[in-house]
Each structure stands twice: as C-alpha cells, then as structure tokens.
Scaffold this motif. Structure first.
Motif, PDB file in Angstrom:
ATOM      1  N   HIS A  45     -51.821   2.632 -29.415  1.00 38.46           N
ATOM      2  CA  HIS A  45     -50.507   2.249 -28.894  1.00 38.46           C
ATOM      3  C   HIS A  45     -49.462   2.234 -29.999  1.00 38.46           C
ATOM      4  O   HIS A  45     -48.352   2.766 -29.829  1.00 38.46           O
ATOM      5  CB  HIS A  45     -50.597   0.869 -28.231  1.00 38.46           C
ATOM      6  N   GLU A  46     -49.802   1.638 -31.142  1.00 36.45           N
ATOM      7  CA  GLU A  46     -48.851   1.551 -32.250  1.00 36.45           C
ATOM      8  C   GLU A  46     -48.553   2.929 -32.838  1.00 36.45           C
ATOM      9  O   GLU A  46     -47.424   3.223 -33.216  1.00 36.45           O
ATOM     10  CB  GLU A  46     -49.391   0.616 -33.333  1.00 36.45           C
ATOM     11  N   ILE A  47     -49.577   3.765 -32.938  1.00 36.82           N
ATOM     12  CA  ILE A  47     -49.369   5.122 -33.457  1.00 36.82           C
ATOM     13  C   ILE A  47     -48.421   5.898 -32.546  1.00 36.82           C
ATOM     14  O   ILE A  47     -47.484   6.561 -33.008  1.00 36.82           O
ATOM     15  CB  ILE A  47     -50.712   5.871 -33.593  1.00 36.82           C
ATOM     16  N   LYS A  48     -48.643   5.801 -31.246  1.00 36.15           N
ATOM     17  CA  LYS A  48     -47.767   6.491 -30.278  1.00 36.15           C
ATOM     18  C   LYS A  48     -46.343   5.959 -30.354  1.00 36.15           C
ATOM     19  O   LYS A  48     -45.378   6.712 -30.187  1.00 36.15           O
ATOM     20  CB  LYS A  48     -48.327   6.329 -28.871  1.00 36.15           C
ATOM     21  N   HIS A  49     -46.207   4.662 -30.600  1.00 38.12           N
ATOM     22  CA  HIS A  49     -44.877   4.059 -30.711  1.00 38.12           C
ATOM     23  C   HIS A  49     -44.111   4.649 -31.896  1.00 38.12           C
ATOM     24  O   HIS A  49     -42.916   4.958 -31.784  1.00 38.12           O
ATOM     25  CB  HIS A  49     -45.004   2.541 -30.863  1.00 38.12           C
ATOM     26  N   VAL A  50     -44.782   4.833 -33.023  1.00 36.50           N
ATOM     27  CA  VAL A  50     -44.130   5.414 -34.193  1.00 36.50           C
ATOM     28  C   VAL A  50     -43.759   6.874 -33.924  1.00 36.50           C
ATOM     29  O   VAL A  50     -42.659   7.319 -34.268  1.00 36.50           O
ATOM     30  CB  VAL A  50     -45.032   5.309 -35.444  1.00 36.50           C
ATOM     31  N   ILE A  51     -44.652   7.617 -33.281  1.00 38.34           N
ATOM     32  CA  ILE A  51     -44.348   9.012 -32.929  1.00 38.34           C
ATOM     33  C   ILE A  51     -43.115   9.078 -32.044  1.00 38.34           C
ATOM     34  O   ILE A  51     -42.227   9.919 -32.242  1.00 38.34           O
ATOM     35  CB  ILE A  51     -45.555   9.673 -32.224  1.00 38.34           C
ATOM     36  N   CYS A  93     -46.654  14.319 -38.217  1.00 39.46           N
ATOM     37  CA  CYS A  93     -47.905  15.078 -38.332  1.00 39.46           C
ATOM     38  C   CYS A  93     -49.072  14.158 -38.682  1.00 39.46           C
ATOM     39  O   CYS A  93     -50.174  14.281 -38.137  1.00 39.46           O
ATOM     40  CB  CYS A  93     -47.767  16.163 -39.392  1.00 39.46           C
ATOM     41  N   ILE A  94     -48.825  13.231 -39.607  1.00 45.13           N
ATOM     42  CA  ILE A  94     -49.879  12.298 -40.009  1.00 45.13           C
ATOM     43  C   ILE A  94     -50.254  11.388 -38.842  1.00 45.13           C
ATOM     44  O   ILE A  94     -51.442  11.131 -38.600  1.00 45.13           O
ATOM     45  CB  ILE A  94     -49.425  11.470 -41.224  1.00 45.13           C
ATOM     46  N   CYS A  95     -49.260  10.905 -38.110  1.00 48.26           N
ATOM     47  CA  CYS A  95     -49.532  10.067 -36.933  1.00 48.26           C
ATOM     48  C   CYS A  95     -50.355  10.828 -35.898  1.00 48.26           C
ATOM     49  O   CYS A  95     -51.292  10.269 -35.297  1.00 48.26           O
ATOM     50  CB  CYS A  95     -48.225   9.591 -36.302  1.00 48.26           C
ATOM     51  N   GLU A  96     -50.012  12.078 -35.681  1.00 43.79           N
ATOM     52  CA  GLU A  96     -50.765  12.887 -34.717  1.00 43.79           C
ATOM     53  C   GLU A  96     -52.207  13.079 -35.170  1.00 43.79           C
ATOM     54  O   GLU A  96     -53.130  13.072 -34.349  1.00 43.79           O
ATOM     55  CB  GLU A  96     -50.066  14.240 -34.529  1.00 43.79           C
ATOM     56  N   LEU A 138     -54.045   9.901 -34.521  1.00 44.03           N
ATOM     57  CA  LEU A 138     -54.293   9.773 -33.092  1.00 44.03           C
ATOM     58  C   LEU A 138     -55.490  10.618 -32.674  1.00 44.03           C
ATOM     59  O   LEU A 138     -56.343  10.175 -31.884  1.00 44.03           O
ATOM     60  CB  LEU A 138     -53.034  10.208 -32.324  1.00 44.03           C
ATOM     61  N   ILE A 139     -55.560  11.832 -33.186  1.00 44.21           N
ATOM     62  CA  ILE A 139     -56.706  12.705 -32.901  1.00 44.21           C
ATOM     63  C   ILE A 139     -57.996  12.048 -33.367  1.00 44.21           C
ATOM     64  O   ILE A 139     -59.002  12.028 -32.649  1.00 44.21           O
ATOM     65  CB  ILE A 139     -56.521  14.079 -33.589  1.00 44.21           C
ATOM     66  N   LEU A 140     -57.953  11.505 -34.571  1.00 42.03           N
ATOM     67  CA  LEU A 140     -59.140  10.874 -35.139  1.00 42.03           C
ATOM     68  C   LEU A 140     -59.585   9.677 -34.309  1.00 42.03           C
ATOM     69  O   LEU A 140     -60.780   9.470 -34.089  1.00 42.03           O
ATOM     70  CB  LEU A 140     -58.850  10.438 -36.575  1.00 42.03           C
TER      71      LEU A 140
END
Length: 288
Positions: A89-95, A115-118, A121-123
């Motif tokens: 959720h937090e990663i998506k919020h930053v994206i 790119c790093i956030c994506e 998220l994949i990981l």
C-alpha cells in the motif's frame, strides 16, 4: 532566488540583526537591502554566506520559505526513504505521488524513484528478483559510472542492494562504507553506515551466511553501541540472535533478552511484533 530576499528579511528581523550585521564584509549594505526587497539577485556563494550569518541551513531556509512545509519533490523523497519496503500500500502511494507530480513536471530523479518502487512492488507481490532487477538496472548503470558517490547516491544504492547478488552487494557495501568515512561528522553518514550494514546482514542471513553476518553485526555493535538509535539497536540484537540460533543457544538467548529489555523501556509493541516476525522467519529456534 525570486522572493528569497523577503523571507530572509523576516528571519533577520526576528533574530534582531541589522542589515549591516548580516551583510558583514561580503556585501555593501545597499546591495543586501536590494536583495531583501527582491529588487536584485545575488550569487549562490553569497546566499550561502547570508544563511551562515543567520545560523540557517539551506534545508531549514527552504522549509521556512515554503511556509513551513516541504516542497513536493522533497516530500516525495522523504516518503520514499521512509518506506517499509514490504508494504504494498505504501509503495503504491509513493508511485501515485510521483505520477501526479510528473504529469506537469519533469524530474529524472523521481522517475528513477518510481522505477525502484515498481521493482520493490514486483518483489513483494511475485518475488521475481530477475524481473525486479530489470526495473532498477538503468539506475545502477548510471550510478556505477560515477567516480565518487555522494550521500543521495549512497541512499539510493542502499535501497537497490537487495537486487544484487550477494558477492556484488558485499563489494558495493564495502565501497559505500569506505566512501562514507569522507562524510564523518555529517549526521546522515552515521545513519547510513548503520543502515547499510544492517541491510547487508539481512542479505547474508537470507542466504544462510550466518557466520559472515554475525561478524559484521558484532563489529557494528562494538563500534557504534552508544550511537545506535534504539530501533536500529533492536534490529542488530535480533539479527545477532538469529545468527546464534544456528550455533550457540546461550548467546542467542542472551541477545533475545537484551532485545526484550530494550523494547520494554520504549513500550514499542508494534515494532516488537515486526522484530518477532523477522526472528520467526529466519531463526532456527522459533520459541520466542
């Protein structure tokens, strides 16, 4: 520096300094007065001199100038570096924050953060390290060409270390820690050194290299015991306990006891739950 002068004027008056006192020997009073009135500009070195005269850092001045809040890019950077990297959720919020900003602005650095956030998220969603690494490879290729890394570069590399092979991660971390010696005395350098070593210890633990992780953690603890923020100290105790769970039950129990005593003082139940989860996931003994 449009309108910087009027902000500097407010700060100067609040501190009770005259224009002559702030201008010092570097500016004629009339030159400084024109700057405060936003009638003229000054060179960057001169502006840094004025900040020093008023005992202000550039970060604090920017914060005041933006009406005691961060500009959007700085705000997104802070969101990124505070990320719990396993929180989708937090990663998506930053994206999402980056996407909104990039709709009307260009910013190469934020594009790389996305790119790093994506990749993170994949990981987190699929565990596909190869696919995640593809997302950050251009960031690493840029940074790897530098003759010297600076603090922001080191912060970024620290995040993407998880996408490297163990041998590369160890080699890169050693270089980063050596580079940080140049920044000795600057607040961020100690925090980065602690974080880098703790992150590397988890990479080693995940790959079953408990002896190597233990050597690094105990050396870190010995050198920085009185400098550790309590949460970093708790993580260090926990990971040492994890390593000893494979070799020495008595020492494992000793570090678990230190961990519980520390977190009891701070009454940090949420962080304790996170620590327990890490221990249960990686330790041989799971009898917390």
């Amino acid at each position: 520096m449009i309108n910087y002068g009027s902000t500097l004027k407010k700060i100067r008056k609040n501190k009770g300094y005259s224009q002559k006192e702030v201008a010092g020997n570097s500016f004629a009073q009339s030159t400084y007065s024109n700057f405060e009135s936003n009638k003229s500009d000054i060179h960057s070195a001169g502006f840094l001199y004025l900040l020093n005269q008023l005992q202000l850092s550039s970060d604090e001045f920017e914060y005041i100038f933006n009406e005691y809040k961060f500009d959007k890019v700085t705000e997104i950077k802070q969101q990124f570096f505070r990320l719990p990297y396993n929180n989708k959720h937090e990663i998506k919020h930053v994206i999402n924050s980056i996407d909104i900003y990039l709709e009307t602005n260009q910013n190469k650095f934020l594009e790389e953060l996305k790119c790093i956030c994506e990749a993170l998220l994949i990981l987190e969603i699929s565990g596909d390290l190869t696919k995640a690494k593809e997302k950050v490879i251009t960031v690493w290729e840029r940074l790897s060409r530098y003759d010297q890394w600076y603090l922001m570069d080191i912060k970024i590399i620290n995040v993407i270390l998880y996408f490297f092979d163990d041998d590369v991660a160890i080699q890169v971390t050693d270089k980063l820690l050596e580079r940080l010696k140049t920044y000795k005395g600057l607040g961020d350098s100690l925090r980065l050194s602690l974080t880098l070593t703790l992150n590397l210890s988890m990479i080693l633990i995940k790959n079953g290299k408990y002896s190597e992780a233990l050597v690094k953690l105990e050396k870190l603890l010995q050198q920085n015991l009185h400098s550790f923020p309590y949460q970093s100290l708790a993580v260090c105790f926990n990971r040492i306990a994890i390593c000893y769970s494979y070799s020495n039950r008595e020492k494992e129990d000793n570090y678990k006891k230190k961990l519980f005593n520390l977190l009891e003082v701070y009454d940090d139940k949420l962080f304790l739950n996170m620590i327990q989860h890490e221990y249960e996931k990686y330790a041989l003994q799971k009898d917390y």
